[in-house]
Design an enzyme around this catalytic site. Structure first.
Site, PDB file in Angstrom:
ATOM      1  N   TYR A  68     -94.817  -4.248 117.708  1.00  9.98           N
ATOM      2  CA  TYR A  68     -93.397  -3.937 117.729  1.00  9.98           C
ATOM      3  C   TYR A  68     -92.561  -5.073 117.130  1.00  9.98           C
ATOM      4  O   TYR A  68     -91.573  -4.832 116.433  1.00  9.98           O
ATOM      5  CB  TYR A  68     -92.945  -3.566 119.147  1.00  9.98           C
ATOM      6  N   ASP A 104     -85.749   3.357 114.628  1.00  9.55           N
ATOM      7  CA  ASP A 104     -85.033   2.317 113.864  1.00  9.55           C
ATOM      8  C   ASP A 104     -83.530   2.535 114.044  1.00  9.55           C
ATOM      9  O   ASP A 104     -83.101   3.586 114.539  1.00  9.55           O
ATOM     10  CB  ASP A 104     -85.446   2.342 112.379  1.00  9.55           C
ATOM     11  N   HIS A 119     -86.474   9.408 121.032  1.00  5.60           N
ATOM     12  CA  HIS A 119     -87.670   8.588 121.272  1.00  5.60           C
ATOM     13  C   HIS A 119     -87.324   7.135 121.553  1.00  5.60           C
ATOM     14  O   HIS A 119     -88.179   6.261 121.427  1.00  5.60           O
ATOM     15  CB  HIS A 119     -88.626   8.687 120.070  1.00  5.60           C
ATOM     16  N   ASN A 212     -88.071  18.222 102.841  1.00  8.77           N
ATOM     17  CA  ASN A 212     -89.330  17.485 102.987  1.00  8.77           C
ATOM     18  C   ASN A 212     -90.119  17.680 101.697  1.00  8.77           C
ATOM     19  O   ASN A 212     -90.183  18.800 101.194  1.00  8.77           O
ATOM     20  CB  ASN A 212     -90.122  18.054 104.183  1.00  8.77           C
TER      21      ASN A 212
HETATM   22  C1  BV8 Z   1     -94.610  13.997 126.276  1.00  7.06           C
HETATM   23  C2  BV8 Z   1     -91.607   6.323 119.457  1.00  7.06           C
HETATM   24  C3  BV8 Z   1     -95.786  14.508 128.252  1.00  7.06           C
HETATM   25  C4  BV8 Z   1     -92.676   5.275 119.575  1.00  7.06           C
HETATM   26  C5  BV8 Z   1     -92.841   8.410 119.052  1.00  7.06           C
HETATM   27  C6  BV8 Z   1     -96.555  19.788 123.662  1.00  7.06           C
HETATM   28  C7  BV8 Z   1     -95.456  19.537 124.495  1.00  7.06           C
HETATM   29  C8  BV8 Z   1     -95.222  18.251 124.965  1.00  7.06           C
HETATM   30  C9  BV8 Z   1     -96.052  17.193 124.587  1.00  7.06           C
HETATM   31  C10 BV8 Z   1     -97.123  17.430 123.758  1.00  7.06           C
HETATM   32  C11 BV8 Z   1     -97.371  18.733 123.301  1.00  7.06           C
HETATM   33  N1  BV8 Z   1     -98.481  18.661 122.521  1.00  7.06           N
HETATM   34  C12 BV8 Z   1     -98.923  17.381 122.460  1.00  7.06           C
HETATM   35  C13 BV8 Z   1     -98.144  16.613 123.225  1.00  7.06           C
HETATM   36  C14 BV8 Z   1     -98.322  15.179 123.422  1.00  7.06           C
HETATM   37  C15 BV8 Z   1     -97.552  14.329 122.425  1.00  7.06           C
HETATM   38  C16 BV8 Z   1     -97.620  14.861 121.025  1.00  7.06           C
HETATM   39  O1  BV8 Z   1     -96.697  15.529 120.556  1.00  7.06           O
HETATM   40  N2  BV8 Z   1     -98.716  14.551 120.330  1.00  7.06           N
HETATM   41  C17 BV8 Z   1     -98.857  14.961 118.950  1.00  7.06           C
HETATM   42  C18 BV8 Z   1     -99.485  13.825 118.133  1.00  7.06           C
HETATM   43  C19 BV8 Z   1     -99.717  16.206 118.918  1.00  7.06           C
HETATM   44  N3  BV8 Z   1     -96.172  14.213 122.827  1.00  7.06           N
HETATM   45  C20 BV8 Z   1     -95.852  13.226 123.686  1.00  7.06           C
HETATM   46  O2  BV8 Z   1     -96.674  12.464 124.171  1.00  7.06           O
HETATM   47  C21 BV8 Z   1     -94.389  13.111 124.061  1.00  7.06           C
HETATM   48  N4  BV8 Z   1     -94.316  12.984 125.477  1.00  7.06           N
HETATM   49  O3  BV8 Z   1     -94.541  15.126 125.955  1.00  7.06           O
HETATM   50  O4  BV8 Z   1     -95.063  13.559 127.490  1.00  7.06           O
HETATM   51  C22 BV8 Z   1     -95.099  14.622 129.544  1.00  7.06           C
HETATM   52  C23 BV8 Z   1     -94.491  15.828 129.861  1.00  7.06           C
HETATM   53  C24 BV8 Z   1     -93.916  15.941 131.096  1.00  7.06           C
HETATM   54  C25 BV8 Z   1     -93.931  14.854 131.988  1.00  7.06           C
HETATM   55  C26 BV8 Z   1     -94.524  13.647 131.636  1.00  7.06           C
HETATM   56  C27 BV8 Z   1     -95.107  13.516 130.387  1.00  7.06           C
HETATM   57  C28 BV8 Z   1     -93.782  11.823 123.522  1.00  7.06           C
HETATM   58  C29 BV8 Z   1     -93.825  11.802 122.033  1.00  7.06           C
HETATM   59  C30 BV8 Z   1     -93.021  10.597 121.519  1.00  7.06           C
HETATM   60  C31 BV8 Z   1     -93.953   9.558 120.942  1.00  7.06           C
HETATM   61  N5  BV8 Z   1     -93.165   8.477 120.325  1.00  7.06           N
HETATM   62  N6  BV8 Z   1     -92.064   7.414 118.575  1.00  7.06           N
HETATM   63  C32 BV8 Z   1     -92.773   4.413 118.341  1.00  7.06           C
HETATM   64  O5  BV8 Z   1     -92.106   4.698 117.317  1.00  7.06           O
HETATM   65  O6  BV8 Z   1     -93.509   3.407 118.418  1.00  7.06           O
HETATM   66  S1  BV8 Z   1     -93.353   9.631 118.010  1.00  7.06           S
HETATM   67  C33 BV8 Z   1     -93.460   9.011 116.416  1.00  7.06           C
HETATM   68  O7  BV8 Z   1     -94.334   9.838 115.734  1.00  7.06           O
HETATM   69  C34 BV8 Z   1     -92.165   9.109 115.637  1.00  7.06           C
HETATM   70  O8  BV8 Z   1     -91.047   8.852 116.428  1.00  7.06           O
HETATM   71  C35 BV8 Z   1     -92.139  10.516 115.083  1.00  7.06           C
HETATM   72  O9  BV8 Z   1     -91.401  11.369 115.912  1.00  7.06           O
HETATM   73  C36 BV8 Z   1     -93.578  10.943 115.245  1.00  7.06           C
HETATM   74  C37 BV8 Z   1     -94.196  11.358 113.976  1.00  7.06           C
HETATM   75  O10 BV8 Z   1     -94.172  10.183 113.106  1.00  7.06           O
HETATM   76  P1  BV8 Z   1     -94.273  10.329 111.488  1.00  7.06           P
HETATM   77  O11 BV8 Z   1     -95.329  11.303 111.144  1.00  7.06           O
HETATM   78  O12 BV8 Z   1     -94.237   9.052 110.797  1.00  7.06           O
HETATM   79  O13 BV8 Z   1     -92.956  10.912 111.160  1.00  7.06           O
HETATM   80  P2  BV8 Z   1     -92.765  12.330 111.008  1.00  7.06           P
HETATM   81  O14 BV8 Z   1     -93.521  13.177 111.948  1.00  7.06           O
HETATM   82  O15 BV8 Z   1     -91.354  12.406 111.142  1.00  7.06           O
HETATM   83  O16 BV8 Z   1     -93.461  12.630 109.515  1.00  7.06           O
HETATM   84  C38 BV8 Z   1     -93.007  12.016 108.348  1.00  7.06           C
HETATM   85  C39 BV8 Z   1     -92.517  13.183 107.496  1.00  7.06           C
HETATM   86  O17 BV8 Z   1     -91.644  12.706 106.509  1.00  7.06           O
HETATM   87  C40 BV8 Z   1     -93.644  13.914 106.779  1.00  7.06           C
HETATM   88  O18 BV8 Z   1     -93.496  15.306 106.932  1.00  7.06           O
HETATM   89  C41 BV8 Z   1     -93.426  13.525 105.282  1.00  7.06           C
HETATM   90  O19 BV8 Z   1     -93.779  14.581 104.407  1.00  7.06           O
HETATM   91  C42 BV8 Z   1     -91.947  13.318 105.262  1.00  7.06           C
HETATM   92  N7  BV8 Z   1     -91.429  12.400 104.248  1.00  7.06           N
HETATM   93  C43 BV8 Z   1     -92.019  11.289 103.743  1.00  7.06           C
HETATM   94  N8  BV8 Z   1     -91.169  10.696 102.867  1.00  7.06           N
HETATM   95  C44 BV8 Z   1     -90.024  11.442 102.839  1.00  7.06           C
HETATM   96  C45 BV8 Z   1     -90.187  12.522 103.723  1.00  7.06           C
HETATM   97  N9  BV8 Z   1     -89.234  13.443 103.917  1.00  7.06           N
HETATM   98  C46 BV8 Z   1     -88.089  13.304 103.224  1.00  7.06           C
HETATM   99  N10 BV8 Z   1     -87.850  12.298 102.358  1.00  7.06           N
HETATM  100  C47 BV8 Z   1     -88.787  11.352 102.154  1.00  7.06           C
HETATM  101  N11 BV8 Z   1     -88.541  10.341 101.302  1.00  7.06           N
END
Ligand code: BV8
Length: 247
Positions: A68, A104, A119, A212
């Site tokens: 971090y 950020d 987040h 996107n």
């Molecule tokens: C929770 C902070 C449970 C930390 C982040 C269903 C329901 C609920 C939960 C889940 C579920 N299924 C699975 C889960 C668990 C999990 C989850 O979603 N896992 C995924 C991997 C399957 N979710 C969780 O754990 C969440 N918590 O639900 O807890 C619970 C419930 C009840 C009670 C107790 C507990 C918490 C999730 C939050 C995690 N923290 N960030 C840190 O930053 O260090 S998430 C982090 O990854 C980012 O914040 C972002 O949101 C996410 C994805 O990151 P990236 O891939 O980099 O970004 P993004 O997805 O936005 O993709 C980039 C995109 O940009 C691409 O599409 C690309 O094509 C595009 N791009 C690239 N360049 C450009 C562009 N677009 C436009 N212009 C450009 N130039």
């Protein structure tokens, strides 16, 4: 027949209450790597998803803390890009609710007046018992201890497996309900429950514009999928929409 891009622009011009959902893609042009990008240098051997967890911090607090600190320095050196500025200009002309998954501070530094950060925030800190930690941490190689209870201090972000902040969730849900149009920018729509906001907006039948360069699992539900980079598409889309006479 108006091309999809012109129809998207016309829909944005007409909407007064706009929901904007952003992911890491909007900061890519500011050289802030997305989670999808392979990490660089020292961090190349780690997956972000494996470091952004309570278990990783419990296992190796120094490693996670240093990750971090590396990201904080990277964001300090970064500048908002044309995509951030375009969204700030939209907020001057319309009622914009900006919900971001990003931790950020580039939306804020780019002039967006009200950012709903579901987040958390990269530069915030609190201890493992939830006590806020205000002291400067820049340059610290290890997490400090809480002055109140002695517990380790951790970044104020939401880790995988952690619940999203209730207040931010409520504000995001309300914004989804009120929106006349949604702009979904730079998110892979893979992380839940944040990915659900775009789905809920689409389920309401309002126009949803996805910006996107890639297709995402959400793309089939988008009204318009503008394939392009946020830093190029947003200034053009928003600029044209704000010049158009709103009907
Ligand atoms: C929770 C902070 C449970 C930390 C982040 C269903 C329901 C609920 C939960 C889940 C579920 N299924 C699975 C889960 C668990 C999990 C989850 O979603 N896992 C995924 C991997 C399957 N979710 C969780 O754990 C969440 N918590 O639900 O807890 C619970 C419930 C009840 C009670 C107790 C507990 C918490 C999730 C939050 C995690 N923290 N960030 C840190 O930053 O260090 S998430 C982090 O990854 C980012 O914040 C972002 O949101 C996410 C994805 O990151 P990236 O891939 O980099 O970004 P993004 O997805 O936005 O993709 C980039 C995109 O940009 C691409 O599409 C690309 O094509 C595009 N791009 C690239 N360049 C450009 C562009 N677009 C436009 N212009 C450009 N130039």
């Amino acid at each position: 027949m108006l091309a999809a891009y012109e129809r998207a622009t016309a829909a944005l011009a007409k909407a007064q209450n706009v929901l904007v959902l952003t992911g890491a893609g909007i900061s890519a042009a500011s050289d802030v790597p997305t989670f999808r990008d392979a990490q660089t240098g020292l961090w190349a051997k780690y997956r972000a998803e494996d470091l952004a967890t309570p278990e990783a911090f419990a296992r190796d607090p120094n490693l996670v803390w240093q990750w971090y600190q590396w990201r904080r320095q990277l964001v300090r050196e970064a500048q908002p890009n044309a995509g951030h500025y375009a969204l700030a200009s939209l907020a001057q002309a319309k009622a914009v609710s900006l919900v971001t998954q990003n931790v950020d501070d580039l939306h804020q530094r780019g002039g967006s007046p009200d950012v709903i950060a579901v987040h958390g925030a990269l530069f915030d800190n609190h201890c493992l018992n939830g006590h806020a930690y205000q002291a400067e941490t820049d340059g610290l190689e290890s997490p400090p201890e809480c002055a109140q209870c002695g517990a380790l201090v951790r970044p104020g972000v939401v880790w995988f497996g952690e619940s999203l902040p209730e207040h931010a969730l409520q504000r995001a849900d309300s914004a989804v309900r009120m929106a006349e149009l949604a702009l979904v920018v730079g998110t892979s729509s893979l992380v839940w429950p944040a990915a659900g906001f775009a789905e809920s907006a689409a389920a309401r039948g309002i126009p949803v514009i996805e910006v996107n360069p890639q297709a995402t699992p959400f793309s089939p539900q988008a009204t318009y999928h503008v394939r392009g980079l946020a830093e190029q598409v947003l200034p053009a889309l928003i600029g044209t929409a704000l010049e158009s006479p709103t009907t």
